[in-house]
Design an enzyme around this catalytic site. Structure first.
Site, PDB file in Angstrom:
ATOM      1  CG  ASP A  97      -1.991   1.032   1.145  1.00 16.48           C
ATOM      2  OD1 ASP A  97      -1.949   2.525   0.108  1.00 16.48           O
ATOM      3  OD2 ASP A  97      -3.219   0.320   1.884  1.00 16.48           O
ATOM      4  CG  ASP A 193      -4.234   6.499   0.647  1.00 17.56           C
ATOM      5  OD1 ASP A 193      -4.479   5.307   1.265  1.00 17.56           O
ATOM      6  OD2 ASP A 193      -3.863   7.309   1.324  1.00 17.56           O
ATOM      7  CG  HIS A 309      -8.344   0.387   5.673  1.00 19.41           C
ATOM      8  ND1 HIS A 309      -8.436   0.287   4.684  1.00 19.41           N
ATOM      9  CD2 HIS A 309      -7.358   1.373   6.333  1.00 19.41           C
ATOM     10  CE1 HIS A 309      -8.070   1.493   4.003  1.00 19.41           C
ATOM     11  NE2 HIS A 309      -7.194   2.030   4.872  1.00 19.41           N
TER      12      HIS A 309
HETATM   13  C1  GLC Z   1      -7.033   6.646   2.369  1.00 20.62           C
HETATM   14  C2  GLC Z   1      -7.033   4.789   3.481  1.00 20.62           C
HETATM   15  C3  GLC Z   1      -7.636   5.778   4.544  1.00 20.62           C
HETATM   16  C4  GLC Z   1      -6.118   7.167   4.537  1.00 20.62           C
HETATM   17  C5  GLC Z   1      -5.961   7.937   3.653  1.00 20.62           C
HETATM   18  C6  GLC Z   1      -5.294   9.100   3.224  1.00 20.62           C
HETATM   19  O1  GLC Z   1      -8.113   6.246   2.151  1.00 20.62           O
HETATM   20  O2  GLC Z   1      -7.610   3.738   3.080  1.00 20.62           O
HETATM   21  O3  GLC Z   1      -7.225   4.871   5.643  1.00 20.62           O
HETATM   22  O4  GLC Z   1      -6.910   7.754   6.073  1.00 20.62           O
HETATM   23  O5  GLC Z   1      -6.101   7.511   2.852  1.00 20.62           O
HETATM   24  O6  GLC Z   1      -3.824   8.108   3.230  1.00 20.62           O
END
Ligand code: GLC
Length: 538
Positions: A97, A193, A309
């Site tokens: 990720d 992400d 998550h």
């Molecule tokens: C994405 C992730 C999340 C995080 C955000 C900022 O949406 O899945 O958990 O808080 O990006 O990185």
């Protein structure tokens, strides 16, 4: 290049909560290695590993302070190499990720860059002399003042997550180098992400889908994974089917697939989003999912998921009392596993784990939830404490991050120490140990579904067949067909606590899978949350 990921099933590991091997209450890489037999038995092909890079953990690792090293909480680079090797022996690939929209404010690039405008990495971030009205996804202004340079830096997420400036060519080159180094180490791809923000033009108030977004992705593709046989998936919250096709064009110029949330925003309020949720409109949900199925057919590739998550576990989302948790878990799986796309399992989904439903704000650690409380309840007073907590129990992200439920011993076998978040109360009945050998369990049902997708007479049809929504206006039944000209599958799911009668128009050839393990007849009384798939005449 073979598009192997079209027939794969991806399993998301949220490392903090998966398995703790050293008793510090936080999951780790050795914990994951110890559970590879379990994952192989389930039948998954790929692990999407939420970030394990060095991080001060303001947002549980989505705030990276060094892309090249592993957070000691999770282990070392040697543990990572061991995970890649051991996973390979279990026929499992590792996808990392990667957070490329922002870093942690503790990343050396930012630490140095914020000291002076003349420092080499100052330009790696986004600065402005004046803040404009842009707001952060995690509440409040998206700009924060920086004393030493007398400017504001942009943070679309928390203040500790400054946004990167993709206009800097030397930043882009550094990113491509680190990506190649990880690929060389043997990982099978990346989950990107919030990638939709990297082409932002914040001074013009443009965040998602900026003009240079796709040129950047294409450049990254050429410089890194494009020539390798990888799985790449872009996380996008603001995307329509036209843009999604561009992201996942079968010509391979961008990503393998997109991970989008249209069906997950269906109950969000226009003003306060998930903190003031609306009741589910089931007809809209079906129409939305069907729109994506039809639009992406043959010209793009989607991810299939109900959980991750960041959002409530689906079985808890619209059902507070959960009278039939296992039935609901199987039913939701049936709905998505016969659609076109790559299925994603979020850890514990395969057991029918539910939301933890933490009632007290003190239990929450998630920066998004805590910032939203400060903003909506304390500062702006648009929600009362009671209203906010009712929403937090359902949508607060910690509720889906409760530790994995391995068995019915203390702390569900997740840790010998004090878990970083309390266990969900139902772990004595819902846990892996009880389910792996039980042919009627949610776990065994997922195993069957995975095998049907990967290795059955229906695999090709599931990958390629046309999609047709039937009974579009029925407010409790989800019915659709997949047809590839050779065979036709009919999927029927009853999302209600009532017994419903349904008549199958076409002649049944055979049952593919059924949540009630019983023969399916032309006219059938569907039990609460029952779902089945039959092959019917074309
Ligand atoms: C994405 C992730 C999340 C995080 C955000 C900022 O949406 O899945 O958990 O808080 O990006 O990185």
């Amino acid at each position: 290049m073979e598009k192997w990921w079209k027939k794969s099933v991806v399993y998301q590991v949220y490392p903090k909560s998966f398995m703790d091997s050293d008793g510090d209450g936080v999951g780790d890489l050795q914990g994951i290695i110890g559970k590879l037999d379990y994952l192989e038995d389930l039948g998954i092909d790929v692990i999407w590993l939420s970030p394990v890079f060095a991080s001060p953990m303001d947002d549980n690792g989505y705030d990276i302070s060094d892309y090249r090293s592993i957070n000691p909480l999770f282990g070392s680079i040697d543990d990572m190499k061991e995970l890649i090797d051991e996973a390979r022996k279990h026929h499992i690939k590792i996808v990392l990720d990667l957070v490329l929209n922002h870093t942690s404010d503790e990343h050396p690039w930012f630490v140095e860059g914020r000291k002076s405008r003349d420092n080499a990495t100052h330009d790696y971030y986004v600065w402005s002399k004046e803040p404009n009205p842009l707001v952060s996804v995690f509440s409040g202004s998206a700009w924060e003042f920086n004393e030493s340079t007398q400017e504001y830096y942009l943070h679309l997420f928390s203040k500790k997550m400054p946004d990167l400036n993709w206009k800097s060519e030397s930043l882009r080159k550094e990113i491509y180098r680190l990506m190649n180094d990880w690929l060389d180490l043997g990982i099978a791809g990346f989950r990107f992400d919030v990638i939709e923000y990297i082409g932002k033009e914040p001074l013009s108030m443009v965040t998602a889908n900026g003009p240079l977004l796709h040129p950047y992705i294409q450049e990254m593709n050429k410089a890194t994974f494009g020539s390798r046989n990888t799985l790449t998936v872009g996380e996008c919250w603001n995307v329509d089917t036209t843009t999604a096709k561009q992201y996942s064009d079968p010509d391979g110029s961008e990503f393998s697939m997109i991970f989008q949330f249209d069906h997950m925003k269906i109950d969000w309020d226009e003003r306060l989003g998930k903190w003031n949720p609306k009741p589910l409109d089931f007809v809209q949900l079906k129409k939305g999912l069907s729109h994506w199925q039809n639009e992406m057919m043959d010209c793009g590739w989607n991810s299939l998921f109900w959980n991750n998550h960041d959002m409530p576990r689906i079985i808890s989302r619209w059902d507070d009392d959960l009278t039939h948790p296992a039935e609901a878990a199987k039913m939701f799986a049936v709905i998505s596993y016969f659609m076109q796309g790559t299925p994603y399992i979020y850890q514990g989904e395969e057991l029918g784990m539910s939301n933890a439903r933490y009632p007290l704000l003190e239990t929450y650690t998630d920066v998004e939830t805590l910032n939203a409380y400060q903003d909506l309840v304390i500062d702006r007073k648009v929600l009362t404490d009671k209203e906010f907590m009712a929403a937090a129990i359902r949508f607060g992200r910690d509720n889906v991050r409760s530790p994995m439920q391995w068995n019915d011993s203390k702390n569900a076998g997740f840790t010998t120490g004090e878990p970083w978040l309390p266990l969900c109360g139902n772990y004595t009945t819902i846990n892996a140990q009880r389910q792996v050998d039980d042919p009627q369990s949610v776990f065994s049902f997922y195993k069957k579904l995975i095998q049907i997708r990967k290795k059955s007479p229906y695999s090709e049809l599931i990958e390629k067949g046309r999609y047709t929504l039937l009974e579009p206006d029925h407010d409790r039944l989800f019915v659709y067909e997949r047809n590839d000209g050779q065979r036709c599958l009919l999927v029927v799911a009853n999302y209600s606590r009532s017994v419903l009668t349904y008549t199958i128009e076409k002649k049944i050839i055979g049952t593919v899978i059924s949540t009630q393990s019983r023969p399916i007849t032309q006219t059938i009384q569907l039990m609460p949350y029952e779902a089945f798939v039959v092959e019917v005449e074309r």
